[in-house]
Motif scaffolding. Structure first.
Motif: not given
Length: 566
Positions: A443-472
């Motif tokens: 927020t400290q450098a934000a000037r617009r709504f979109a600087d904090v809340m992106p246009s794309h969906s927040l329905a995402r996550f990051i994982s260090p686990h491999s794809m052969d574990l994540l997909v199942p």
């Protein structure tokens, strides 16, 4: 030649467009898709182009050329209003009709609202005020929208509301004379009861006695206000087959439903006025505008109706998006369908015997299972250290894996530079289990709504686990939630691992028995030389709040592999 969008069955897009396409698909329906474009010889302004596939529209969608032409005429007639997507032009060739529109740079409003929670009174009042402004302007021009629902409520970069999709719009007043509409159309949770209950003796999609389309819009606005406040609709459809609606009718609006108990008392009279069963008794726009709750002061609303505090509004909304890993996934009437025929939802997206619908050019469900062709969201503001290449150090990768595989991965286990990078990612805040609020780095450098809340969906996550574990794990989560899922063999998972991406097609009936469709996309990404996987939930069609609820349920099921703030 640009690649054809999903659902087009590789029909080539027009080659003589008066603009230059600069994105893959950013929105999709059964026979319409949306892409970004810019002027031929300039990088700005960025606009949105809706491509309507004529063959699909006319054959599968049962639309006529006149109906598509009417959408363009009515949208163009609306000219410019700050809370309505502006129509910039149109054209066609033998295969496509295209409509150039203002780009809603802030994305979908209801993507940014917590399912089953809603937003506070101030934010609900702010967006409801802007919706009433948009609808009031349309009605003053003699046009009713007839499809007011969350999918059609977008945002500007400043966080102001933009009403979109005029595929079902109708002229209810011409030369001072009121006209009734006879076509049955809309989305069951938002449709007015007089449309559903009307007699249809000649055609299933035509009423014998017409309805006042502008008064039906008032009903839909009332349901949208309800959703803003509690994060769910009051009923599946306004018929006696819905237990919630039946109780609402039987009690004269004094329902004991738990969702209604969450509505502040001063708003109840407004909602009940807008949701009067008798159209003649339903609140008019003037009665809405003079209601005490509507006239209350709002810290986000300027005297001209604009967002006076875009960063503050975005920060407040982002802080309300939270996933509680200690809760069980939703399994109730407001959860997900476990019908054995849920995979057939595309052929009957509304699943309501009460309503036969005319499709719009942004319909509920895609007809074709076309290849995934959606635009990836922009990476973090700083792209240093982020790539899709292989990790730079196998030793570093192995050391990190050994540290994180035995427990839930936390950001504190990452290199400091990666922690700094991910602290700028708005989607990470939803996984925090503390009430620390939105990090100042966002927020400290934000000037617009979109600087904090992106246009794309927040329905995402990051994982260090491999794809052969994540997909199942993801497939197991879908099974647990009663959501039909494709079959992945060991060989197909190994191939996904090799190419660095996997796509899981999702088709279901949501908690309101409406079509909900999209993909779960797993893609490798490298931060500071360490390989991770990003899991994105990309909605193709359906209610954004229901998609958010689906995302939360899956995340809770696979919570131990989700990278979280400490």
């Amino acid at each position: 030649m640009a690649l054809a969008p999903p659902g087009s069955q590789v029909a080539p897009l027009p080659s003589n467009l008066p603009f230059r396409l600069v994105s893959k698909t950013i929105g999709q329906g059964a026979y319409a898709s949306i892409r970004k474009a810019v002027p031929i010889n300039a990088p700005k302004p960025i606009i949105a182009i809706k491509f309507i596939n004529k063959e699909h529209a006319f054959k599968q969608g049962r639309l006529t050329p006149k109906q598509i032409k009417m959408e363009i005429i009515l949208h163009s007639h609306l000219k410019k209003h700050p809370n309505i997507i502006h129509c910039l032009g149109s054209g066609e060739d033998t295969l496509w009709t295209w409509i150039a529109m203002e780009l809603a740079e802030g994305g979908d409003l209801f993507d940014k609202i917590e399912a089953d929670e809603g937003v506070g009174e101030d934010i609900a009042h702010f967006y409801f005020s802007q919706l009433v402004s948009a609808v009031g302007y349309m009605h003053s021009m003699g046009i009713a929208h007839r499809d007011i629902k969350p999918e059609n409520v977008l945002l500007s970069a400043e966080g102001d509301l933009k009403l979109s999709d005029f595929g079902l719009a109708a002229l209810f007043k011409k030369d001072g004379q009121l006209r009734v509409c006879n076509t049955v159309c809309g989305s069951p949770p938002y449709i007015a009861p007089e449309i559903v209950s009307g007699r249809r003796s000649k055609r299933a999609d035509m009423l014998d006695v017409g309805y006042a389309a502008n008064i039906c819009d008032i009903w839909s606005c009332g349901v949208v206000l309800f959703v803003l406040l509690v994060g769910n609709t009051p009923w599946d459809e306004p018929t006696m087959r819905s237990d919630e609606f039946k109780e609402y009718v039987d009690t004269g609006g004094q329902t004991t439903d738990e969702l209604w108990q969450q509505i502040p008392a001063e708003i109840l009279s407004l909602l009940r006025g807008m949701l009067k069963l008798d159209p003649a008794q339903r609140f008019t726009l003037d009665e809405i505008r003079t209601h005490p709750w509507f006239t209350r002061k709002n810290p986000y609303l300027s005297s001209s109706g604009r967002n006076v505090n875009p960063v503050g509004l975005a920060t407040q909304m982002l802080s309300q998006l939270r996933i509680d890993f200690t809760r069980e996934p939703t399994q109730s009437q407001r959860g997900f369908s476990q019908d054995e025929d849920a995979m057939d939802i595309d052929s009957d997206p509304h699943r309501s015997s009460a309503v036969t619908f005319l499709s719009s050019t942004q319909p509920e469900t895609p007809i074709a299972d076309a290849p995934f062709d959606w635009e990836r969201p922009p990476r973090l503001a700083s792209h240093d250290g982020i790539s899709a290449s292989q990790p730079t150090s196998n030793g570093q990768q192995a050391a990190y894996r050994a540290q994180t595989m035995s427990s839930t991965p936390l950001m504190s286990q990452l290199p400091c530079s990666t922690q700094d990078m991910l602290s700028q990612d708005p989607s990470m805040t939803q996984f925090s289990q503390t009430q620390q609020g939105v990090p100042m780095t966002l927020t400290q450098a934000a000037r617009r709504f979109a600087d904090v809340m992106p246009s794309h969906s927040l329905a995402r996550f990051i994982s260090p686990h491999s794809m052969d574990l994540l997909v199942p794990l993801l497939l197991e989560a879908l099974h647990r939630l009663g959501v039909p899922a494709p079959t992945f063999t060991e060989q197909s998972i190994a191939e996904c691992q090799r190419v660095g991406s996997a796509s899981i097609r999702v088709k279901m009936a949501d908690g309101r028995r409406q079509g909900l469709n999209g993909h779960i996309l797993v893609e490798k990404v490298v931060y500071d030389g360490i390989l991770y996987n990003e899991v994105r939930f990309v909605k193709a069609s359906g209610d954004p709040l229901e998609w958010r609820r689906f995302f939360k349920n899956v995340v809770v099921c696979v919570g131990d592999v989700v990278l979280r703030p400490d």
